[in-house]
Design an enzyme around this catalytic site. Sequence first.
Site, PDB file in Angstrom:
ATOM      1  N   LYS A   2       3.144   1.649  16.221  1.00  0.00           N
ATOM      2  CA  LYS A   2       4.275   1.524  15.297  1.00  0.00           C
ATOM      3  C   LYS A   2       4.332   2.705  14.332  1.00  0.00           C
ATOM      4  O   LYS A   2       5.401   3.227  14.021  1.00  0.00           O
ATOM      5  CB  LYS A   2       4.123   0.219  14.511  1.00  0.00           C
ATOM      6  CG  LYS A   2       5.262  -0.079  13.555  1.00  0.00           C
ATOM      7  CD  LYS A   2       4.999  -1.381  12.795  1.00  0.00           C
ATOM      8  CE  LYS A   2       6.134  -1.701  11.856  1.00  0.00           C
ATOM      9  NZ  LYS A   2       5.822  -2.811  10.947  1.00  0.00           N
ATOM     10  N   GLN A   3       3.189   3.106  13.807  1.00  0.00           N
ATOM     11  CA  GLN A   3       3.154   4.160  12.784  1.00  0.00           C
ATOM     12  C   GLN A   3       1.771   4.800  12.793  1.00  0.00           C
ATOM     13  O   GLN A   3       0.843   4.245  13.370  1.00  0.00           O
ATOM     14  CB  GLN A   3       3.438   3.557  11.413  1.00  0.00           C
ATOM     15  CG  GLN A   3       2.360   2.609  10.910  1.00  0.00           C
ATOM     16  CD  GLN A   3       2.864   1.659   9.847  1.00  0.00           C
ATOM     17  OE1 GLN A   3       3.313   0.567  10.157  1.00  0.00           O
ATOM     18  NE2 GLN A   3       2.782   2.077   8.604  1.00  0.00           N
ATOM     19  N   TRP A  44       0.835  -1.211   0.000  1.00  0.00           N
ATOM     20  CA  TRP A  44       0.000   0.000   0.000  1.00  0.00           C
ATOM     21  C   TRP A  44       0.865   1.256   0.000  1.00  0.00           C
ATOM     22  O   TRP A  44       0.404   2.346  -0.307  1.00  0.00           O
ATOM     23  CB  TRP A  44      -0.962   0.009   1.198  1.00  0.00           C
ATOM     24  CG  TRP A  44      -0.326   0.258   2.554  1.00  0.00           C
ATOM     25  CD1 TRP A  44       0.677  -0.455   3.115  1.00  0.00           C
ATOM     26  CD2 TRP A  44      -0.649   1.302   3.496  1.00  0.00           C
ATOM     27  NE1 TRP A  44       0.996   0.057   4.363  1.00  0.00           N
ATOM     28  CE2 TRP A  44       0.190   1.135   4.615  1.00  0.00           C
ATOM     29  CE3 TRP A  44      -1.572   2.343   3.510  1.00  0.00           C
ATOM     30  CZ2 TRP A  44       0.145   1.975   5.740  1.00  0.00           C
ATOM     31  CZ3 TRP A  44      -1.617   3.178   4.634  1.00  0.00           C
ATOM     32  CH2 TRP A  44      -0.758   2.989   5.724  1.00  0.00           C
ATOM     33  N   ASP A  45       2.145   1.080   0.308  1.00  0.00           N
ATOM     34  CA  ASP A  45       3.107   2.189   0.312  1.00  0.00           C
ATOM     35  C   ASP A  45       3.020   2.998  -0.986  1.00  0.00           C
ATOM     36  O   ASP A  45       3.187   4.212  -0.992  1.00  0.00           O
ATOM     37  CB  ASP A  45       4.550   1.661   0.419  1.00  0.00           C
ATOM     38  CG  ASP A  45       4.786   0.753   1.606  1.00  0.00           C
ATOM     39  OD1 ASP A  45       3.827   0.145   2.075  1.00  0.00           O
ATOM     40  OD2 ASP A  45       5.935   0.645   2.048  1.00  0.00           O
ATOM     41  N   GLU A  52       0.799  -1.967  13.031  1.00  0.00           N
ATOM     42  CA  GLU A  52       0.932  -3.427  13.067  1.00  0.00           C
ATOM     43  C   GLU A  52       1.309  -3.946  14.457  1.00  0.00           C
ATOM     44  O   GLU A  52       1.530  -5.136  14.630  1.00  0.00           O
ATOM     45  CB  GLU A  52       1.957  -3.876  12.024  1.00  0.00           C
ATOM     46  CG  GLU A  52       1.475  -3.646  10.608  1.00  0.00           C
ATOM     47  CD  GLU A  52       2.519  -4.001   9.551  1.00  0.00           C
ATOM     48  OE1 GLU A  52       3.699  -4.151   9.901  1.00  0.00           O
ATOM     49  OE2 GLU A  52       2.128  -4.110   8.366  1.00  0.00           O
TER      50      GLU A  52
END
Length: 772
Positions: A601-602, A357-358, A488
């Site tokens: 995480k993000q 998906w990046d 994640e």
Amino acid sequence: MKNYLKHDEWNIIEEGFYQKHNKISESIFSIGNGRMGQRANFEEKYSGETMSGNYVAGVYYPDKTRVGWWKNGYPEYFAKVLNASNWIGIDIEIDGEVFDLAECKVDDFRRCLNMREGYLERTFTATLKSGKMVKVEAKRFCSIVDDEVGALCYKIRALNFTGEISVSPYVDFDVMNEDSNYDEKFWIEVDKEVAPREGIVIAQTKKTAFQVATGMKFQVLKNGETADSNAGVFSKEKYISSDVKVNVTDDDEIVIFKYAANLSSENHAKKDLKANTQAVVEKAFEKGFGEMLEEQNLAWRKKWKQSDIIIEGDVAAQQGIRFNIFQLNQTYTGEDDRLNIGPKGFTGEKYGGSTYWDTEAYCLPFYLATADQNVAKNLLLYRYKQLGKAIENAEKLGFKNGAALYPMVTMNGEECHNEWEITFEEIHRNGAIAYGIYDYIRHTGDRDYLVDYGAEVLIAIARFWAQRFHFSKRRGKYVMHGVTGPNEYENNINNNWYTNFIATWCLKYAVGAIMFIKEKAPEKWTALEEKIKFYEVTETTEWKKICDNVYLPYDEELDVFIQHDGFLDKELIQVNDLPEEDRPLNQKWSWDRILRSCFIKQADVLQGLYFFEEMFDEDTHRRNFEFYEPMTVHESSLSPCVHAILAAKLGMKEKAYEMYVRTARLDLDDYNNDTEDGLHITSMAGTWMAVVKGFGGMRVIGEQLILNPSLPKEWQSFSFKILFKDSLLQISVNEKEITIENLSSKDVHMEVFGEHYDVLARSKAQFFPETV
Ligand code: BGC
């Protein structure tokens, strides 16, 4: 964090031979041209720590999945970017002594990646065990003019001896992937041929039957005169070489020019591969190294003209952004809609598969604003062409009626990731793919894309979401269970705010797309309805019902969106309260402890606020940012850039700068201790966004360009260019003024600091805000 590379505006420089960091340098000094690329391995033998890496775009191997416990639905294989032939190698012996840099005393070592001109250079002197000393200068590049060609010039000078230097340039296809699941080699030989000073090896991948031909041709000079008439030949399985022996005495210099071509059966009929490769090598040889390098230089300068970002007053930041832009341009050129952008590009094996998906969430904006619109369009077409496989993928998981679930990781459209929490649960990726279509159209205005391709993808994605939500009687709402959000570090959660939100947005966007096509291209709509067996009333009524009744977790007291149902029951601690030695968590804590913790995480909720910024007011952004950022460990390279953009928007300049540096120098300074595996290519586009969308405050809302620039105190000025609907604009910001120069022949209407302006063709507009 490492700090062994010199700060320089246009070059990446290693001075002194940092052997212990060699694998990191091999990643950082990688070169490529969109069609092929390689790690910065040495030409001569090196028996020290190294990871060999040469990659040819689009060529992969489906390595059989290896997991402890098989779960139904797991993909059978994980497609891997393949380590292909080593075409740079030159074995060297000096009076029979093997020249192995790891066995030498190395002085004056300097490695330099010249980003302005697009080549890699290395110089050093080496003392062999025998005491013989040589000086070496090596230069090489992957041509962006002839993207199947690479060339190198290797100079070796005898410093203190009289003797014989034997050089043996080779092509070696007998290579492995370090991440091969069963220690298997993936290439089998198809053909080879060798003659003095030239040769070719053609190899085929097992299972996928891709063929790649690597040809080489070289020339050896001594003190400027031809010295290769005695060339011999050698071959073994998947390997050819030709050796030349030259007698030298003090200060004699041998120069080897080696030209190589990598052609793949993706672009040439197998029967023509050999002849075509030989012709391409011959052409490069005829052209010569000097002319090719000159062309390379000009082509790179042209690329920079369009995509450079200039930062004054902060060399580390300048180097960081150029490095990111350089690596992005080396990875993807957008000429081929079968190719995409792997998280490691051509710099390593990790993340095996190519597309995440990046691409849509992070890379697309970079290519939209710095390259011809076909480049971004090709990224979308890649997904369009894989729609059938995404539908099959959803069917395997029990979805029906043309619902599509795009894979989390893919090469050819099939899912090839096999951790259940990612493969089955990290379904938010479908949302990013729809968002990519939206982003492309608002930036380019190309609505035909929606009619011809986009709507079909959007409907298939909407069908998936409609089936993936279920109605909770207790709540009287549509809910979504068992997902993993962008964070994640939590799995199998219920009602991830981000996923529920983007899924609902997809449903609404699909309805809007349908309305648009029905009105603008009714015949095409009828054809599409027929093709996908779409029951408009039934399906869109269901979608609207979901949108009107979706559950989006929110806490009234905190006045923030909740990451997922159980998040607020966790022990909520801030990252600052974690002992330094506990980080990075993914290397220090057990997985179980990470999952139970609140650490993020993000960007997750914040990813949604970033994507859909205009739907929320500034206070909402601030409250959520202040709540979530302190719990975020940024252990995905994709995290700091989103936070940099939001922090800049909220006027938190220091935070924005901290996040910018972290994303821009992530690999150069090895922040996450993993650069040796390869570079974080996809997050490099995030670095570009941190400057342009962060400090530049650039947005496209309702197809209108918006700028709200601000200057970090560490910089004297910065400037960037953007392509917007066929117009090229240069935006320059310093502490006194902002200049917007329209370099094209069309007026551009835009909003700057909330006011509307027309910046006329080939003219400049200046703004003098009180504070920048
Ligand atoms: C991130 C994902 C990303 C992947 C590839 C992971 O660490 O969490 O969001 O898609 O890396 O870059």
